[in-house]
Design an enzyme around this catalytic site. Structure first.
Site, short mmCIF file in Angstrom:
data_model
loop_
_atom_site.label_atom_id
_atom_site.label_comp_id
_atom_site.label_asym_id
_atom_site.label_seq_id
_atom_site.Cartn_x
_atom_site.Cartn_y
_atom_site.Cartn_z
N ASN A 1 0.86 -1.18 0.00
CA ASN A 1 0.00 0.00 0.00
C ASN A 1 0.90 1.23 0.00
O ASN A 1 2.09 1.12 0.23
CB ASN A 1 -1.00 -0.01 1.16
CG ASN A 1 -0.31 -0.17 2.47
OD1 ASN A 1 0.55 0.64 2.81
ND2 ASN A 1 -0.63 -1.22 3.20
N ASP B 1 1.51 -8.32 1.53
CA ASP B 1 2.36 -7.34 2.23
C ASP B 1 2.74 -7.85 3.62
O ASP B 1 3.93 -7.86 4.00
CB ASP B 1 1.55 -6.04 2.35
CG ASP B 1 2.41 -4.81 2.43
OD1 ASP B 1 3.64 -4.94 2.33
OD2 ASP B 1 1.84 -3.71 2.58
P1 ADP Z 1 -4.23 -6.08 -2.63
O1 ADP Z 1 -4.29 -5.13 -1.45
O2 ADP Z 1 -3.38 -5.54 -3.77
O3 ADP Z 1 -5.58 -6.57 -3.06
P2 ADP Z 1 -3.66 -8.55 -1.16
O4 ADP Z 1 -2.35 -8.95 -0.58
O5 ADP Z 1 -4.79 -8.30 -0.22
O6 ADP Z 1 -3.34 -7.31 -2.11
O7 ADP Z 1 -4.13 -9.69 -2.18
C1 ADP Z 1 -3.61 -9.87 -3.47
C2 ADP Z 1 -3.73 -11.34 -3.84
O8 ADP Z 1 -2.69 -12.07 -3.22
C3 ADP Z 1 -5.03 -12.02 -3.42
O9 ADP Z 1 -5.46 -12.84 -4.49
C4 ADP Z 1 -4.62 -12.86 -2.21
O10 ADP Z 1 -5.40 -14.04 -2.10
C5 ADP Z 1 -3.20 -13.24 -2.58
N1 ADP Z 1 -2.28 -13.58 -1.48
C6 ADP Z 1 -2.41 -13.37 -0.14
N2 ADP Z 1 -1.32 -13.82 0.52
C7 ADP Z 1 -0.48 -14.35 -0.42
C8 ADP Z 1 0.80 -14.99 -0.39
N3 ADP Z 1 1.45 -15.18 0.75
N4 ADP Z 1 1.35 -15.38 -1.58
C9 ADP Z 1 0.72 -15.18 -2.75
N5 ADP Z 1 -0.50 -14.58 -2.85
C10 ADP Z 1 -1.09 -14.19 -1.70
#
Ligand code: ADP
Length: 171
Positions: free
Chosen positions: A24, A34
């Site tokens: 973010n 993140d």
């Molecule tokens: P944003 O705020 O950009 O939407 P998020 O991290 O909330 O980012 O989610 C982006 C994508 O990454 C979602 O599809 C989520 O399910 C996925 N995600 C969450 N944790 C992980 C991880 N450790 N490795 C890969 N993908 C992940």
């Protein structure tokens, strides 16, 4: 042109030159990708993010932009932080989402990275419909004139994997 690979998995476990963080704009950590990156990568990443906030991004990293830091304890050399747009029903922010992929690859080229792992940017907390997010991701990477040889999309759940698989096989 980069080879596109998809897999189910956790982005923090990828042995690649660079992993991309769905950050973010405050660069101060958060949930989802993140949170996982900072948890496993350790405090060095956050320390470098804080320095970037003071030096180059006092107003935060804008949506669509990308910047690199160390990868700390992760099995990668760099983390490339990019800020996806929040999904909007009233405004088309696709160009910003495409820019995340393009700018991340541009930063990867500057670093000399040859393999880069991406999550499905904006499709978690930021609410972007995953099939559309997959379409934009694949189109943006294919349109990039990058020296990266492998772009790996690391998808965390079945719907995301299915969306990317459908996009790669459907054309
Ligand atoms: P944003 O705020 O950009 O939407 P998020 O991290 O909330 O980012 O989610 C982006 C994508 O990454 C979602 O599809 C989520 O399910 C996925 N995600 C969450 N944790 C992980 C991880 N450790 N490795 C890969 N993908 C992940």
């Amino acid at each position: 042109m980069a080879e596109l690979v998809i897999m189910r998995g956790d982005i923090t476990e990828q042995e690649v030159d660079a992993v991309v963080n769905a950050a973010n704009s405050s660069l101060s950590g958060g949930g989802g990708v993140d949170g996982a990156i900072h948890r496993r990568g350790g405090p060095e990443i956050l320390a470098e993010c804080r320095r970037l906030r003071v030096s180059r991004y006092s107003a935060g990293l804008p949506a669509g932009a990308a910047v690199a830091t160390t990868a700390g304890f992760l099995p990668a050399r760099w983390v490339i932080h990019t800020v996806g747009p929040v999904w909007s029903v009233t405004e088309d922010r696709s160009a910003l989402l495409a820019s995340c992929y393009r700018e991340s690859l541009r930063v990867a080229d500057e670093l000399g990275a040859r393999s880069v792992a991406f999550p499905a940017i904006s499709t978690g907390a930021f609410g972007w419909p995953v099939r559309d997010g997959a379409r934009i991701a694949v189109e943006a990477v294919r349109a990039s004139a990058t020296a990266v040889s492998e772009v790996r999309f690391v998808l965390f759940d079945d719907p995301a994997y299915a969306a990317f698989a459908g996009r790669l096989s459907g054309d």
